[in-house]
Design an enzyme around this catalytic site. Structure first.
Site, PDB file in Angstrom:
ATOM      1  N   LYS A  22      -8.979  -9.993  17.770  1.00 41.03           N
ATOM      2  CA  LYS A  22     -10.174 -10.050  18.630  1.00 41.03           C
ATOM      3  C   LYS A  22     -10.193 -11.336  19.452  1.00 41.03           C
ATOM      4  O   LYS A  22     -10.411 -11.294  20.671  1.00 41.03           O
ATOM      5  CB  LYS A  22     -11.431  -9.984  17.749  1.00 41.03           C
ATOM      6  CG  LYS A  22     -12.714 -10.327  18.474  1.00 41.03           C
ATOM      7  CD  LYS A  22     -13.917 -10.219  17.570  1.00 41.03           C
ATOM      8  CE  LYS A  22     -14.276 -11.465  16.811  1.00 41.03           C
ATOM      9  NZ  LYS A  22     -14.896 -12.538  17.610  1.00 41.03           N
ATOM     10  N   ASN A  23      -9.970 -12.469  18.787  1.00 37.07           N
ATOM     11  CA  ASN A  23     -10.131 -13.747  19.488  1.00 37.07           C
ATOM     12  C   ASN A  23      -8.996 -14.061  20.459  1.00 37.07           C
ATOM     13  O   ASN A  23      -9.090 -15.020  21.226  1.00 37.07           O
ATOM     14  CB  ASN A  23     -10.307 -14.894  18.491  1.00 37.07           C
ATOM     15  CG  ASN A  23     -11.696 -14.884  17.873  1.00 37.07           C
ATOM     16  OD1 ASN A  23     -12.550 -14.092  18.266  1.00 37.07           O
ATOM     17  ND2 ASN A  23     -11.924 -15.756  16.907  1.00 37.07           N
ATOM     18  N   CYS A 116     -27.145 -19.590  17.809  1.00 42.03           N
ATOM     19  CA  CYS A 116     -26.733 -18.335  17.212  1.00 42.03           C
ATOM     20  C   CYS A 116     -26.792 -18.511  15.710  1.00 42.03           C
ATOM     21  O   CYS A 116     -27.139 -19.598  15.229  1.00 42.03           O
ATOM     22  CB  CYS A 116     -25.344 -17.922  17.676  1.00 42.03           C
ATOM     23  SG  CYS A 116     -24.068 -18.959  17.017  1.00 42.03           S
ATOM     24  N   ARG A 121     -23.896 -24.314  19.055  1.00 40.54           N
ATOM     25  CA  ARG A 121     -22.757 -23.906  19.871  1.00 40.54           C
ATOM     26  C   ARG A 121     -22.941 -24.109  21.380  1.00 40.54           C
ATOM     27  O   ARG A 121     -22.987 -23.156  22.155  1.00 40.54           O
ATOM     28  CB  ARG A 121     -22.391 -22.441  19.582  1.00 40.54           C
ATOM     29  CG  ARG A 121     -22.042 -22.233  18.150  1.00 40.54           C
ATOM     30  CD  ARG A 121     -21.633 -20.826  17.857  1.00 40.54           C
ATOM     31  NE  ARG A 121     -20.231 -20.574  18.112  1.00 40.54           N
ATOM     32  CZ  ARG A 121     -19.627 -19.429  17.840  1.00 40.54           C
ATOM     33  NH1 ARG A 121     -20.302 -18.434  17.334  1.00 40.54           N
ATOM     34  NH2 ARG A 121     -18.344 -19.279  18.093  1.00 40.54           N
ATOM     35  N   ASP A 304     -13.478 -19.381  10.126  1.00 38.98           N
ATOM     36  CA  ASP A 304     -13.685 -17.928  10.117  1.00 38.98           C
ATOM     37  C   ASP A 304     -13.238 -17.276   8.799  1.00 38.98           C
ATOM     38  O   ASP A 304     -13.407 -16.071   8.624  1.00 38.98           O
ATOM     39  CB  ASP A 304     -12.951 -17.265  11.294  1.00 38.98           C
ATOM     40  CG  ASP A 304     -13.678 -17.487  12.615  1.00 38.98           C
ATOM     41  OD1 ASP A 304     -14.805 -18.013  12.595  1.00 38.98           O
ATOM     42  OD2 ASP A 304     -13.119 -17.135  13.674  1.00 38.98           O
ATOM     43  N   ARG A 396     -18.478  -5.633  15.238  1.00 39.73           N
ATOM     44  CA  ARG A 396     -18.085  -6.543  16.327  1.00 39.73           C
ATOM     45  C   ARG A 396     -16.650  -7.014  16.144  1.00 39.73           C
ATOM     46  O   ARG A 396     -15.951  -7.249  17.127  1.00 39.73           O
ATOM     47  CB  ARG A 396     -18.995  -7.784  16.336  1.00 39.73           C
ATOM     48  CG  ARG A 396     -20.408  -7.509  16.779  1.00 39.73           C
ATOM     49  CD  ARG A 396     -21.153  -8.817  16.940  1.00 39.73           C
ATOM     50  NE  ARG A 396     -20.312  -9.797  17.622  1.00 39.73           N
ATOM     51  CZ  ARG A 396     -20.419 -11.113  17.501  1.00 39.73           C
ATOM     52  NH1 ARG A 396     -21.320 -11.626  16.729  1.00 39.73           N
ATOM     53  NH2 ARG A 396     -19.614 -11.909  18.173  1.00 39.73           N
TER      54      ARG A 396
HETATM   55  C1  UD1 Z   1     -13.974 -19.860  18.566  1.00 35.64           C
HETATM   56  C2  UD1 Z   1     -13.836 -18.502  17.921  1.00 35.64           C
HETATM   57  C3  UD1 Z   1     -14.671 -18.424  16.646  1.00 35.64           C
HETATM   58  C4  UD1 Z   1     -14.312 -19.569  15.711  1.00 35.64           C
HETATM   59  C5  UD1 Z   1     -14.370 -20.917  16.431  1.00 35.64           C
HETATM   60  C6  UD1 Z   1     -13.874 -22.079  15.593  1.00 35.64           C
HETATM   61  C7  UD1 Z   1     -13.425 -17.051  19.830  1.00 35.64           C
HETATM   62  C8  UD1 Z   1     -13.932 -15.982  20.714  1.00 35.64           C
HETATM   63  N1  UD1 Z   1     -14.280 -17.492  18.874  1.00 35.64           N
HETATM   64  O1  UD1 Z   1     -15.346 -20.022  18.913  1.00 35.64           O
HETATM   65  O2  UD1 Z   1     -14.402 -17.181  15.994  1.00 35.64           O
HETATM   66  O3  UD1 Z   1     -15.220 -19.606  14.624  1.00 35.64           O
HETATM   67  O4  UD1 Z   1     -13.579 -20.865  17.640  1.00 35.64           O
HETATM   68  O5  UD1 Z   1     -12.579 -21.838  15.169  1.00 35.64           O
HETATM   69  O6  UD1 Z   1     -12.296 -17.474  19.936  1.00 35.64           O
HETATM   70  N2  UD1 Z   1     -18.689 -27.454  20.791  1.00 35.64           N
HETATM   71  C9  UD1 Z   1     -19.404 -28.376  21.518  1.00 35.64           C
HETATM   72  N3  UD1 Z   1     -19.366 -28.295  22.889  1.00 35.64           N
HETATM   73  C10 UD1 Z   1     -18.653 -27.351  23.557  1.00 35.64           C
HETATM   74  C11 UD1 Z   1     -17.919 -26.415  22.804  1.00 35.64           C
HETATM   75  C12 UD1 Z   1     -17.952 -26.495  21.407  1.00 35.64           C
HETATM   76  O7  UD1 Z   1     -20.078 -29.227  20.959  1.00 35.64           O
HETATM   77  O8  UD1 Z   1     -18.660 -27.349  24.796  1.00 35.64           O
HETATM   78  C13 UD1 Z   1     -18.722 -27.491  19.300  1.00 35.64           C
HETATM   79  C14 UD1 Z   1     -19.413 -26.275  18.697  1.00 35.64           C
HETATM   80  O9  UD1 Z   1     -20.794 -26.419  18.652  1.00 35.64           O
HETATM   81  C15 UD1 Z   1     -18.789 -26.207  17.317  1.00 35.64           C
HETATM   82  C16 UD1 Z   1     -17.372 -26.709  17.555  1.00 35.64           C
HETATM   83  O10 UD1 Z   1     -17.394 -27.408  18.798  1.00 35.64           O
HETATM   84  O11 UD1 Z   1     -19.435 -27.049  16.412  1.00 35.64           O
HETATM   85  C17 UD1 Z   1     -16.316 -25.621  17.601  1.00 35.64           C
HETATM   86  O12 UD1 Z   1     -16.637 -24.683  18.588  1.00 35.64           O
HETATM   87  P1  UD1 Z   1     -15.546 -23.923  19.451  1.00 35.64           P
HETATM   88  O13 UD1 Z   1     -14.164 -24.303  19.053  1.00 35.64           O
HETATM   89  O14 UD1 Z   1     -15.934 -24.058  20.875  1.00 35.64           O
HETATM   90  O15 UD1 Z   1     -15.811 -22.434  18.981  1.00 35.64           O
HETATM   91  P2  UD1 Z   1     -15.786 -21.183  19.935  1.00 35.64           P
HETATM   92  O16 UD1 Z   1     -14.729 -21.383  20.948  1.00 35.64           O
HETATM   93  O17 UD1 Z   1     -17.164 -20.839  20.348  1.00 35.64           O
END
Ligand code: UD1
Length: 419
Positions: A22-23, A116, A121, A304, A396
């Site tokens: 999925k990811n 969420c 996030r 995850d 999902r």
């Molecule tokens: C992706 C995965 C999700 C997984 C996560 C961590 C997808 C579609 N989803 O989510 O399944 O659980 O990686 O491995 O690939 N953060 C910030 N600012 C930003 C972006 C992130 O502070 O601009 C923080 C988030 O709040 C969180 C951390 O960074 O605490 C990790 O988030 P991130 O790696 O961005 O997760 P996703 O990409 O949303």
């Protein structure tokens, strides 16, 4: 709303075929926006998040033909530049269209993701980096409104190696003017899968899979055909299913090399895992030992898989400390696991799990995707019947989970339409 009924205590035995990731599929579908030519994808998992992404793409003007695990996408013209609130609130990964839209069309309007179930996030790092590449970004009425001429290559340091942030930037940089360096980039295998697709489309990317990714912008990208990698989290979930039921499962297509941290930890717990031709064989542990886990970015232990490992540790022979460092609220499964008889205490971002002799079936509620998976796993082990409501979370991210588990001996039924 559908419910899942599990009659626990069955030992799982047989073979499960692992679906596409999925990811990896989500950013790859978004990346098709970078060209007007056809992008053909194979091994696309049939999941609600993928349907949501396809609906969003169609609203943007994509022509999509879907045939089982194959997807053909063509983004010749764009009809809209918007990912609206109703889509982003159901699937945060919708923000992945931001990078491609701004790079190819110079315009994007994306609803800001709210909080969420697993934490705040934010997407501040995605926005900071695109601004460095020359985009003008405003936030108005809950939307990020981005405009740009041709983006310019830049040197970007990410404060945190965000996965979708890294993906958004790689996509944006492929057709920017000049070279982009992403420092402290996410190293997840799904980032590499995206980079491989983009390379097939004509992009010039070095270092994907490391924390320094270099992208030399090209004028345009072309269509291609690409096979999505297998889903390491789905595979990890079924490894735990075998371990928790004392089973013997062969997971065909299981991507063992992306699951090192999970496999090492499970072996430490006593689970017998062997690489075997096209997959992994997972057999019952003689004794399930307790182990400590701390979630980290790749190649560390994946957040995850945290909820699923916690389900396993509820029936281990000692005390296990599970520490969540990626998301601040990712313990919603704890209260539900307790309803099944688990002994878990939370202190800050750590959970202390004391193994119990047996779990007993109960009514529980799914709260997010991986939390739901942990309840299924605990339900498979529990004595008596477990009823899980709000199972749309599972749809999902897990392709035909109930069917796959039934195929290896689980007694699991889906009841349609009841409250
Ligand atoms: C992706 C995965 C999700 C997984 C996560 C961590 C997808 C579609 N989803 O989510 O399944 O659980 O990686 O491995 O690939 N953060 C910030 N600012 C930003 C972006 C992130 O502070 O601009 C923080 C988030 O709040 C969180 C951390 O960074 O605490 C990790 O988030 P991130 O790696 O961005 O997760 P996703 O990409 O949303």
């Amino acid at each position: 709303m559908d419910k899942i009924l599990i009659a626990g205590g069955k030992r799982l035995q047989g073979e499960i075929v692992i679906s596409g990731a999925k990811n990896a599929a989500l950013p790859i579908i978004a990346a098709s926006l970078l060209t007007g030519e056809e992008v053909r994808l194979l091994n696309v998992p049939r999941l609600n998040d993928i349907s949501t992404m396809c609906r969003l793409m169609e609203r943007l003007g994509a022509k999509i033909i879907s045939d089982g695990e194959r997807l053909s996408i063509k983004n010749k013209e764009v009809a809209s530049f918007e990912a609206s609130y109703d889509v982003v609130k159901t699937m945060r990964a919708s923000v992945l269209v931001l990078g491609p839209l701004i790079a190819r069309f110079g315009e994007a309007r994306i609803s800001l993701p709210g909080g969420c179930a697993i934490g705040a996030r934010p997407i501040n790092l995605h926005l900071m980096a695109l601004e460095k590449m020359g985009a003008e970004i405003r936030v108005e009425h809950g939307y990020v409104v981005a405009r740009a001429g041709r983006l310019k290559g830049a040197r970007i340091y990410l404060d945190f190696p965000t996965v979708t942030g890294t993906e958004n930037l790689i996509m944006a940089a492929t057709i920017a003017d000049g070279t982009t360096l992403i420092e402290n980039a996410a190293c997840e295998p799904e980032v590499v899968d995206l980079a491989n697709l983009l390379t097939g489309m004509g992009a010039r990317i070095r270092g994907a899979g490391s924390d320094l990714i270099v992208i030399e912008g090209v004028d345009s990208l072309k269509g291609t055909e690409y096979r999505i990698m297998p889903d390491r989290i789905e595979a990890g979930t079924y490894i735990v299913a075998s371990a928790i039921t004392g089973g013997d499962l062969f997971l065909r297509g299981c991507p063992a090399r992306y699951l090192d941290a999970v496999i090492i930890k499970l072996r430490e717990a006593g689970v017998d895992i062997a690489e075997d031709g096209g997959g992994l064989r997972v057999r019952r542990p003689k004794k399930l030992k307790s182990i400590d886990i701390k979630t980290m970015t790749y190649p560390g232990f994946p957040t995850d898989m945290q909820a699923q490992m916690m389900a396993l540790m509820t029936v281990s022979s000692g005390i296990s400390i599970i520490t969540e460092t990626i998301f601040e609220k990712r313990f919603s499964h704890v209260a539900e696991l307790r309803r099944l008889g688990a002994d878990i205490k939370i202190e800050g971002n750590s959970a202390m799990v004391s193994g119990v002799e047996a779990l007993s079936g109960a009514n529980v509620m799914a709260s997010d995707l991986r939390a739901s998976a942990s309840l299924v796993l605990a339900g498979l082990r529990a004595e008596g019947e477990t009823v899980i409501s709000r199972v749309y979370h599972l749809d999902r991210g897990y392709e035909r989970m109930a069917e796959k588990l039934t195929g290896v001996g689980a007694k699991i039924d889906r009841v349609r339409g009841s409250q």
